[in-house]
Design an enzyme around this catalytic site. Sequence first.
Site, PDB file in Angstrom:
ATOM      1  N   CYS A 143      -3.891   7.725   0.127  1.00 17.35           N
ATOM      2  CA  CYS A 143      -3.117   6.830   0.995  1.00 17.35           C
ATOM      3  C   CYS A 143      -4.069   5.921   1.765  1.00 17.35           C
ATOM      4  O   CYS A 143      -4.937   6.405   2.480  1.00 17.35           O
ATOM      5  CB  CYS A 143      -2.257   7.606   1.979  1.00 17.35           C
ATOM      6  SG  CYS A 143      -1.347   6.503   3.080  1.00 17.35           S
ATOM      7  N   ASN A 163      -2.596   4.533  -6.940  1.00 15.89           N
ATOM      8  CA  ASN A 163      -1.965   4.329  -5.645  1.00 15.89           C
ATOM      9  C   ASN A 163      -2.144   2.842  -5.308  1.00 15.89           C
ATOM     10  O   ASN A 163      -2.681   2.084  -6.116  1.00 15.89           O
ATOM     11  CB  ASN A 163      -2.619   5.248  -4.594  1.00 15.89           C
ATOM     12  CG  ASN A 163      -1.673   5.527  -3.425  1.00 15.89           C
ATOM     13  OD1 ASN A 163      -0.925   4.666  -2.993  1.00 15.89           O
ATOM     14  ND2 ASN A 163      -1.725   6.740  -2.914  1.00 15.89           N
TER      15      ASN A 163
END
Lengths: 303, 273
Positions: free
Chosen positions: A130, A192
């Site tokens: 993240c 991601n």
Amino acid sequence: MADLSVSIGKLKLKNPVLVASGTFGYGQESRALTDLNALGGIVTKSVTLKRRDGNPPPRIFELPAGMLNSIGLANVGVDTFISEKLPFLSELSTAIIANVAGSTPEEYLQVIEKLDEHDSISAYELNFSCPNVKQGGLAFSQDPKVTQQVTRMLRDITEKPLIAKLTPNITRVSEIAQAAKDGGADAVSLINTLVGMAVNTQTRKPQVHTVTAGYSGPAVKPVALAKVFEVVQNVDIPVVGIGGIMNLNDALEFFITGACAVQVGTANFIDPSTGEKMVGGLNDYCNGNGIDAISEIVGSLKL
Amino acid sequence: MICSPPKSHDCIVLSNKRLSENSIYLTRLHCPDIAQNSSSGQFVNIKVSNELSPLLRRPFSICKVDKAEGWFEVLWQIVGRGTTLMAGYKVDDVINIIGPLGHGFHIKSGIESAILVGGGLGIAPLPFLCQDILEKSSANIAVYVGVRTKADLAMAELFNDFDINIIQCTEDGSAGIQGYVTKPLIEKLASKSSVPPVLFSCGPEVFLKRMVDISSEFDVEGQISVESVMGCGFGICVGCPVEVQDYAEGERKYKLTCIDGPVFDSREVLLVG
């Protein structure tokens, strides 16, 4: 009917189309917008040990064919996830993959310890990537030693399949994929979001509160494909492809490149039935082209 | 309150009218499900085109409904690429829409006096609110409309169907009362009518912040409809937080504009303004 089923270690998927973490909530929000059971699996919103409120607004900004987001892992926390979100997911006939995140390796461990007794969870996706939290997040997938250590620590406490979700914000993603494999991961998922930024030229302020944010959507698909290609060519581990997949053709590009499954992300914000439509389209595509099993397409890239 | 989950509809464009020279439009869409199952203050999320840019849907308040004829309307202005495309909508075009979405205005049974205040395009949800209040009560309704200039007052005509008092203000004084709409509103509230009204308002954040202060100053109930950029409109992207004060827990936290709002109690929301 073509055989669309896929096995990733012990994880059996009835088809290779999943929905990506953070783009599908906890499933129930979209129950009247799509047939959830048509999906190969649902990857949940990231689950952390404690409830997280997330980042201040503005959290999102739209760009041509893409968007920036900086949600900051806002989620209900593992205990509420188990008591309030999991019962609905448990009733579905699709694989439930819990995306696990944390600021420290111990936090990942504690979340998995709490989730592990629940049979309705088929696998864990480890959010090592993240870009929008101050601690943890990206750090776990930018240093191969850390990736391997944390994966190994979690491998030792659970029998369930582990999928390490990797960042593209690194020079050699295949080194991290190798580290995840060495740590005992069953698969890797990538990419991601890319770290991105936009500026309001009137106010001279960043368009997203955290200044930089995660860039996703159809615009990032070529980057995602290249990263998947790199891992497939260099590491012997199943790859779940993610990044700007909007339709069947996009998914096919990932399969042909070597991804054994895909995750639909940003497209869910516009149409949560994108994955369901993709499964139908994939079936038709296989039948129309004399393909008996999805495995015939995976990695069929002609170089 | 238990809400039915959002649904996706293919809606037919019945009309797409330009209301003013400032590119304000009113679009009427046929969709019996949305017309019959929405309440005032709720919104719809429109898939503007099938291209990748603009990528995300565009949220709009439901402006008016006709349950019997099965249509609803949205009021909007050209501001960017999405709305520029919408200006090209023609009769019989089919548009994909998710809705109705969010929590709308709360109309208490027995409400006696309602003041509706719209700043600019914040007028959008108020005609439907008028309809709703008149259906559910015999309340006395006054509408305060504040816009920049005379051309924008075309939006005030949306209230012509109702037998209510309309106060019109323009910032440039080209029509109606000159200045901000809050000025005549404050004069009205200071005149101490016998029944305390409920203040319903919608508009830009700085205007809503003022409305929160006014509700507090005159100690009247206020409900505000806030605006936010949204990724999805139904709670999965978590991209539209609004900071609120949770008095029970004694803490500040985030709620989502799309599923917890867009209408909030004015005492609850912490606006930046």
